[in-house]
Write a protein that holds these residues in place. Structure first.
Motif, PDB file in Angstrom:
ATOM      1  N   TRP A 265       0.081   9.295   5.071  1.00 45.77           N
ATOM      2  CA  TRP A 265       0.818  10.005   4.028  1.00 45.77           C
ATOM      3  C   TRP A 265       0.568  11.508   4.081  1.00 45.77           C
TER       4      TRP A 265
ATOM      5  N   LEU B 296      -8.056   2.551   4.513  1.00 50.17           N
ATOM      6  CA  LEU B 296      -7.628   3.540   3.520  1.00 50.17           C
ATOM      7  C   LEU B 296      -7.615   4.946   4.109  1.00 50.17           C
TER       8      LEU B 296
ATOM      9  N   PHE C  82       1.070   4.321  -2.836  1.00 49.20           N
ATOM     10  CA  PHE C  82       0.892   5.737  -2.523  1.00 49.20           C
ATOM     11  C   PHE C  82       2.114   6.543  -2.942  1.00 49.20           C
TER      12      PHE C  82
ATOM     13  N   THR D 279      -4.520   5.311   5.903  1.00 49.23           N
ATOM     14  CA  THR D 279      -3.422   5.379   4.954  1.00 49.23           C
ATOM     15  C   THR D 279      -3.269   6.806   4.432  1.00 49.23           C
ATOM     16  N   PHE D 280      -4.398   7.448   4.121  1.00 51.36           N
ATOM     17  CA  PHE D 280      -4.357   8.854   3.715  1.00 51.36           C
ATOM     18  C   PHE D 280      -3.841   9.733   4.851  1.00 51.36           C
TER      19      PHE D 280
ATOM     20  N   PHE E 113       1.931   7.048  -6.568  1.00 48.98           N
ATOM     21  CA  PHE E 113       0.940   8.080  -6.880  1.00 48.98           C
ATOM     22  C   PHE E 113       1.562   9.470  -6.752  1.00 48.98           C
ATOM     23  N   PHE E 114       2.284   9.709  -5.649  1.00 54.28           N
ATOM     24  CA  PHE E 114       2.934  11.001  -5.461  1.00 54.28           C
ATOM     25  C   PHE E 114       3.998  11.240  -6.533  1.00 54.28           C
TER      26      PHE E 114
ATOM     27  N   VAL F  64       0.839  -1.200   0.000  1.00 55.63           N
ATOM     28  CA  VAL F  64       0.000   0.000   0.000  1.00 55.63           C
ATOM     29  C   VAL F  64       0.875   1.251   0.000  1.00 55.63           C
ATOM     30  N   ASP F  65       1.913   1.258   0.830  1.00 52.44           N
ATOM     31  CA  ASP F  65       2.809   2.414   0.890  1.00 52.44           C
ATOM     32  C   ASP F  65       3.497   2.646  -0.457  1.00 52.44           C
TER      33      ASP F  65
END
Length: 323
Positions: free
Chosen positions: A223, A216, A134, A219-220, A137-138, A130-131
């Protein structure tokens, strides 16, 4: 290659790279630049640095809480304090031995919460999937926002002939790697396949989770706190306070990737941050000072909470250990 030599190289090579980068940067500085860098350290607003560290610690707390959403489907509900201390020790271990933190987390959970190592370690791998998503994505976001500047910089810095070779090499790797994975029977390929299978299992375990929404959400939060921590630290120096959002994102991404190259970004983090900031017009002395301030403050926090956790863990779990 023997296992002991392999482990030694896994520690020595990243550490050596970090030392080399530190030497390379500072030997290239003039006495005036060194004096400027020292001045930035002396005049930094360490109130913002402290606040940045607080946000970072809160992200670790959120990560510790999120971990239970992966453990509950396996039939385990662990104490938040043990989760947090396991995460803190993991970050501490990664400073000295790269990638050892995941193993230490699994061992601590096994010892103090009775979660079998294989199951606990599996949730950690899923979490890392998951990390990674993300972070990708960044990365894409940063490339989209600053594509024009980066494109011009690449064209100016790399000769066209070399750029064509690099593009050809990337395409060749993109074609050859899948072929190698499919047909090769080497030990390296077995490890690659095992890693890919682990990624798939990690993704599917998340999809099967009962509390996907809450997972999730945290998770947001994690980050978001990472990014907020980095943004807050920028206010420690006047020269980094007003940089654009796109520059913040791409510097944050580049800095995040460095933690995979050396011991928790030792040497590579300040060098990479200074390098990317210089592309966007920030003086190299400012970038180096800022990179070291952020890295040192976070490492100090990691060491503090990691050592404290090692001391407190057996005391906090004394009753359980006696059973």
């Amino acid at each position: 290659m023997s296992r002991s030599l392999s482990k030694f190289l896994q520690i020595a090579i990243p550490l050596g790279l970090g030392v080399f980068l530190i030497w390379y940067i500072y030997q290239s500085f003039t006495p005036q630049q060194l004096a400027e860098t020292e001045k930035y350290f002396a005049n930094a607003n360490y109130g913002f640095v402290l606040l940045s560290v607080v946000f970072s610690v809160l992200s670790h707390l959120s990560r510790s809480y999120r971990w239970n959403f992966m453990l509950e489907p396996l039939g385990y509900k662990t104490k938040l304090a043990n989760n947090f201390m396991a995460v803190s020790v993991a970050y501490l271990m990664n400073i000295f031995i790269p990638k050892s933190g995941e193993v230490s987390r699994g061992i601590i959970l096994d010892k103090y919460e009775g979660v079998p190592f294989q199951k606990g370690f599996g949730t950690i791998i899923s979490e890392r999937v998951v990390d990674l998503l993300f972070l990708l994505f960044f990365t894409v976001l940063a490339l989209v926002i600053k594509f024009d500047v980066l494109y011009d910089y690449v064209l100016e810095s790399i000769p066209p002939s070399l750029l064509y070779v690099i593009i050809f090499g990337i395409v060749l790797m993109g074609v050859s790697i899948p072929v190698y994975i499919k047909f090769s029977k080497s030990n390296i390929n077995k490890k690659i396949k095992s890693f890919v299978i682990g990624l798939k299992e990690g993704v599917f375990s998340i999809l099967k989770m009962k509390k996907k929404g809450t997972f999730l959400f945290h998770t947001f939060i994690i980050w978001g706190l990472y990014l907020l921590s980095f943004y807050t630290a920028l206010h420690a120096l006047p020269d980094t306070t007003n940089i654009s959002f796109g520059t913040i994102i791409i510097t944050f991404v580049v800095g995040s990737f460095t933690f995979a190259f050396t011991n928790s970004g030792f040497g590579t983090y300040p060098a990479a941050v200074a390098g990317i900031l210089s592309v966007f017009g920030v003086a190299k002395t400012v970038g180096v000072a800022f990179g070291w301030i952020v890295w040192i403050s976070n490492i100090f926090s990691i060491v503090f909470f990691g050592v404290l956790s090692l001391v407190i863990l057996p005391i906090y779990n004394r009753k359980r250990l006696k059973l």
